[in-house]
Scaffold this motif. Structure first.
Motif, PDB file in Angstrom:
ATOM      1  N   ASP A  18      39.376  82.787  68.477  1.00 13.36           N
ATOM      2  CA  ASP A  18      40.543  83.120  67.660  1.00 13.36           C
ATOM      3  C   ASP A  18      41.220  84.045  68.403  1.00 13.36           C
ATOM      4  O   ASP A  18      40.887  84.751  69.059  1.00 13.36           O
ATOM      5  N   TYR A  19      42.491  84.218  67.752  1.00 15.87           N
ATOM      6  CA  TYR A  19      43.603  85.329  68.408  1.00 15.87           C
ATOM      7  C   TYR A  19      43.648  86.418  67.528  1.00 15.87           C
ATOM      8  O   TYR A  19      43.187  86.101  66.113  1.00 15.87           O
ATOM      9  N   VAL A  20      44.010  87.462  67.776  1.00  7.42           N
ATOM     10  CA  VAL A  20      43.899  88.811  67.010  1.00  7.42           C
ATOM     11  C   VAL A  20      45.307  88.386  65.903  1.00  7.42           C
ATOM     12  O   VAL A  20      46.434  88.462  66.469  1.00  7.42           O
ATOM     13  N   GLU A 122      57.111  89.797  64.520  1.00  8.57           N
ATOM     14  CA  GLU A 122      57.597  88.319  64.233  1.00  8.57           C
ATOM     15  C   GLU A 122      57.326  87.288  65.375  1.00  8.57           C
ATOM     16  O   GLU A 122      57.084  86.174  65.366  1.00  8.57           O
ATOM     17  N   LEU A 123      57.826  87.970  66.473  1.00  3.51           N
ATOM     18  CA  LEU A 123      57.808  87.130  67.816  1.00  3.51           C
ATOM     19  C   LEU A 123      56.388  86.687  68.016  1.00  3.51           C
ATOM     20  O   LEU A 123      55.939  85.474  68.384  1.00  3.51           O
ATOM     21  N   TYR A 124      55.373  87.352  67.819  1.00  6.78           N
ATOM     22  CA  TYR A 124      53.900  87.200  68.247  1.00  6.78           C
ATOM     23  C   TYR A 124      53.746  86.150  67.422  1.00  6.78           C
ATOM     24  O   TYR A 124      52.880  85.087  67.753  1.00  6.78           O
ATOM     25  N   ASN A 125      53.869  86.228  65.961  1.00  7.21           N
ATOM     26  CA  ASN A 125      53.419  85.057  65.158  1.00  7.21           C
ATOM     27  C   ASN A 125      54.181  83.919  65.500  1.00  7.21           C
ATOM     28  O   ASN A 125      53.214  82.628  65.153  1.00  7.21           O
ATOM     29  N   GLU A 126      55.287  83.661  65.770  1.00  7.85           N
ATOM     30  CA  GLU A 126      55.838  82.675  66.185  1.00  7.85           C
ATOM     31  C   GLU A 126      55.314  82.013  67.403  1.00  7.85           C
ATOM     32  O   GLU A 126      55.163  80.852  67.631  1.00  7.85           O
ATOM     33  N   ILE A 127      55.061  82.843  68.362  1.00 11.72           N
ATOM     34  CA  ILE A 127      54.314  82.409  69.616  1.00 11.72           C
ATOM     35  C   ILE A 127      53.052  81.605  69.449  1.00 11.72           C
ATOM     36  O   ILE A 127      52.608  80.537  69.710  1.00 11.72           O
ATOM     37  N   LEU A 130      52.034  77.941  67.646  1.00 11.32           N
ATOM     38  CA  LEU A 130      52.062  76.925  68.818  1.00 11.32           C
ATOM     39  C   LEU A 130      50.652  76.695  69.015  1.00 11.32           C
ATOM     40  O   LEU A 130      50.157  75.593  69.445  1.00 11.32           O
ATOM     41  N   GLU A 131      49.704  77.581  68.680  1.00  9.75           N
ATOM     42  CA  GLU A 131      48.456  77.515  69.159  1.00  9.75           C
ATOM     43  C   GLU A 131      47.444  76.550  68.648  1.00  9.75           C
ATOM     44  O   GLU A 131      46.703  75.777  69.787  1.00  9.75           O
ATOM     45  N   GLY A 133      48.388  73.288  67.686  1.00  7.86           N
ATOM     46  CA  GLY A 133      48.831  72.030  68.094  1.00  7.86           C
ATOM     47  C   GLY A 133      48.194  72.084  69.530  1.00  7.86           C
ATOM     48  O   GLY A 133      47.832  70.847  70.278  1.00  7.86           O
ATOM     49  N   GLN A 134      48.335  73.239  70.237  1.00  7.19           N
ATOM     50  CA  GLN A 134      47.928  73.261  71.747  1.00  7.19           C
ATOM     51  C   GLN A 134      46.526  72.939  71.777  1.00  7.19           C
ATOM     52  O   GLN A 134      46.026  72.304  72.774  1.00  7.19           O
ATOM     53  N   ARG A 135      45.496  73.458  71.013  1.00  8.96           N
ATOM     54  CA  ARG A 135      44.266  73.118  71.061  1.00  8.96           C
ATOM     55  C   ARG A 135      43.742  71.657  70.820  1.00  8.96           C
ATOM     56  O   ARG A 135      42.975  71.358  71.716  1.00  8.96           O
ATOM     57  N   LYS A 136      44.615  71.243  70.083  1.00  6.22           N
ATOM     58  CA  LYS A 136      44.242  69.725  69.905  1.00  6.22           C
ATOM     59  C   LYS A 136      44.801  68.837  71.141  1.00  6.22           C
ATOM     60  O   LYS A 136      43.935  67.980  71.550  1.00  6.22           O
ATOM     61  N   ARG A 137      45.773  69.218  71.684  1.00  7.37           N
ATOM     62  CA  ARG A 137      46.254  68.505  72.912  1.00  7.37           C
ATOM     63  C   ARG A 137      45.373  68.776  73.917  1.00  7.37           C
ATOM     64  O   ARG A 137      45.199  67.926  74.998  1.00  7.37           O
ATOM     65  N   LEU A 138      44.847  69.983  74.075  1.00  8.28           N
ATOM     66  CA  LEU A 138      43.906  70.473  75.097  1.00  8.28           C
ATOM     67  C   LEU A 138      42.773  69.507  75.162  1.00  8.28           C
ATOM     68  O   LEU A 138      42.444  68.785  76.032  1.00  8.28           O
ATOM     69  N   GLN A 139      42.204  69.364  73.897  1.00  7.86           N
ATOM     70  CA  GLN A 139      41.042  68.454  73.837  1.00  7.86           C
ATOM     71  C   GLN A 139      41.191  67.215  74.295  1.00  7.86           C
ATOM     72  O   GLN A 139      40.407  66.431  74.780  1.00  7.86           O
ATOM     73  N   GLU A 140      42.182  66.677  73.949  1.00  6.42           N
ATOM     74  CA  GLU A 140      42.590  65.087  74.171  1.00  6.42           C
ATOM     75  C   GLU A 140      42.782  65.059  75.671  1.00  6.42           C
ATOM     76  O   GLU A 140      42.235  64.123  76.201  1.00  6.42           O
ATOM     77  N   ASP A 141      43.433  65.880  76.355  1.00  5.09           N
ATOM     78  CA  ASP A 141      43.818  66.167  77.940  1.00  5.09           C
ATOM     79  C   ASP A 141      42.486  66.157  78.474  1.00  5.09           C
ATOM     80  O   ASP A 141      42.261  65.569  79.540  1.00  5.09           O
TER      81      ASP A 141
END
Length: 203
Positions: A18-20, A122-127, A130-131, A133-141
């Motif tokens: 997990d991220y901080v 706010e910038l940190y939370n926005e970035i 995306l995490e 969805g990225q993990r799901k795409r990573l697993q599929e890829d």
């Protein structure tokens, strides 16, 4: 355990990293030792080996010296300092400090101070929104790459065919990382040409 099952177990373990979150960071300014202790405790799951250091005093001093991190105020680091350090930690495993400086300079200049829009938190939370969805795409890829690699070397009668297929899979992963790293470097270079970092800001 067969290779595909082992791969799934790796992907499952990655899901646990997990991220901080900003709310995990103290709202009081911290001294250097407190900063390194915080980072060690909250990012320990990303270490490859038990003895690996997440962050050291020398690293932090070098980040400030090389314009990656605003200097502390009276030797104390704010919540925004820790947010920046977390971002630097992830980036430094992928690209050079020169490129990190180029990418982070506008962030430090325009979003580090309270009252900026958006503020760093706010910038940190926005970035990190995306995490997931990225993990799901990573697993599929990754599974698609593994299935493709499993089809290689089938016409060869060799004892180490299973290893060669694993090597093909690892090569696919490595090439994917290489191409993405190249893209980041090209984008950083384009930014460098358009908005070069002001050398006067360096300490």
């Amino acid at each position: 355990m067969d290779t595909k099952q082992f791969l799934r177990s790796i992907l499952d373990s990655l899901q646990q990293i997990d991220y901080v979150k900003p709310e995990d960071i103290p709202n009081i300014d911290l001294y250097m030792d407190q900063v390194t202790t915080f980072m060690e405790s909250h990012l320990s799951s990303s270490r490859r080996h038990e003895g690996d250091k997440i962050l050291t005093k020398t690293m932090i001093n070098n980040y400030a010296k090389n314009n990656l991190l605003p200097p502390p105020v009276k030797k104390r680091y704010s919540k925004n300092h820790l947010l920046m350090l977390i971002l630097i930690y992830y980036f430094k495993n992928v690209i050079s400090f020169r490129d990190i400086e180029q990418l982070f300079s506008p962030i430090s200049e325009h979003h580090f101070s309270h009252g900026s829009s958006p503020e760093l938190e706010e910038l940190y939370n926005e970035i990190f929104s995306l995490e997931k969805g990225q993990r799901k795409r990573l697993q599929e890829d990754v599974m698609a790459k593994f299935d493709a690699a499993s089809q290689t070397f089938k016409d060869y009668d060799c004892e180490d065919r299973e290893y060669l297929q694993l090597f093909a899979f690892i090569s696919e992963l490595a090439f994917d990382v290489y191409l993405k790293k190249q893209m980041i470097e090209i984008l950083a270079e384009q930014l460098r040409q358009e908005t070069p970092v002001n050398p006067k800001k360096k300490k």
